[in-house]
Design an enzyme around this catalytic site. Sequence first.
Site, PDB file in Angstrom:
ATOM      1  N   LYS A 126       0.835  -1.205   0.000  1.00  0.00           N
ATOM      2  CA  LYS A 126       0.000   0.000   0.000  1.00  0.00           C
ATOM      3  C   LYS A 126       0.874   1.261   0.000  1.00  0.00           C
ATOM      4  O   LYS A 126       0.677   2.168  -0.800  1.00  0.00           O
ATOM      5  CB  LYS A 126      -0.926  -0.001   1.223  1.00  0.00           C
ATOM      6  CG  LYS A 126      -1.888   1.173   1.240  1.00  0.00           C
ATOM      7  CD  LYS A 126      -2.785   1.160   2.450  1.00  0.00           C
ATOM      8  CE  LYS A 126      -2.120   1.925   3.553  1.00  0.00           C
ATOM      9  NZ  LYS A 126      -2.902   2.176   4.724  1.00  0.00           N
ATOM     10  N   ASP A 145      -6.795   1.173   1.150  1.00  0.00           N
ATOM     11  CA  ASP A 145      -6.745   1.506   2.566  1.00  0.00           C
ATOM     12  C   ASP A 145      -8.085   1.092   3.195  1.00  0.00           C
ATOM     13  O   ASP A 145      -8.898   0.415   2.553  1.00  0.00           O
ATOM     14  CB  ASP A 145      -6.455   3.006   2.759  1.00  0.00           C
ATOM     15  CG  ASP A 145      -7.692   3.850   2.490  1.00  0.00           C
ATOM     16  OD1 ASP A 145      -8.629   3.357   1.819  1.00  0.00           O
ATOM     17  OD2 ASP A 145      -7.748   4.993   2.961  1.00  0.00           O
TER      18      ASP A 145
END
Length: 227
Positions: A126, A145
């Site tokens: 991420k 997220d």
Amino acid sequence: MGTPLDTRREQAAEIVDRLEEAYPDSTISLRYENRLQLLIAVILSAQCTDDRVNKETKPLFEKYDGPEEYANAPQEELAADLNSITYYNSKAEYIRNACQSIVEEHDGEVPDTMDELTALSGVGRKTANVVLQHGHDVVEGIVVDTHVQRLSRRLGLTEEQRPEAIEQELMEIVPDGYWQQFTHLCIDHGRATCTARNPNCADCVLADICPSEKGDSEIDLASGEPW
Ligand code: SF4
């Protein structure tokens, strides 16, 4: 309960269209002036709000300049400089170690590949995706997220649970050219309307195509639990 479009690909495209209209200025909310600051801000933002990170990084970025200074900072001092951030001790260590690798293995530059970035301390897929997209203009994945995770499930785009698996499914259906923006649109809508605890379905631009819509649906598809 809203009725999703026939295919997940059509559903994703419609979601992007509507959210783009609702949030035309949607973009990253972390503040930074160069790639290293971006990397540090993203490491700090794990399980912490962007507002809190922005407050803390303002003096931090004035105090430290370049990867050598972070790498050479004493652990206790850097941790103290971050002490309003969640997990500040671990994050200080990640930053020192990542900066050491950047100095020793990358000539002081933040690397520009997924493999090199994820080899840095404290950097998962991420974080690497955010740095690639906003630091290097390289879009090779979708940042998943907590907002993207929740909204993608609520809106029937995926039934996967883990961010990595959700990302793979989203890459199949989110229109090319919108992979980066998709994340920011989900974050804005997740903050403004489709919040974790109490989504405002009555005032949602996606209500008629959302299978979790609270009017009729009894289930929050994000959690799989009743509303
Ligand atoms: S606010 Fe409600 S209708 Fe809108 S996307 Fe979230 S769960 Fe669906």
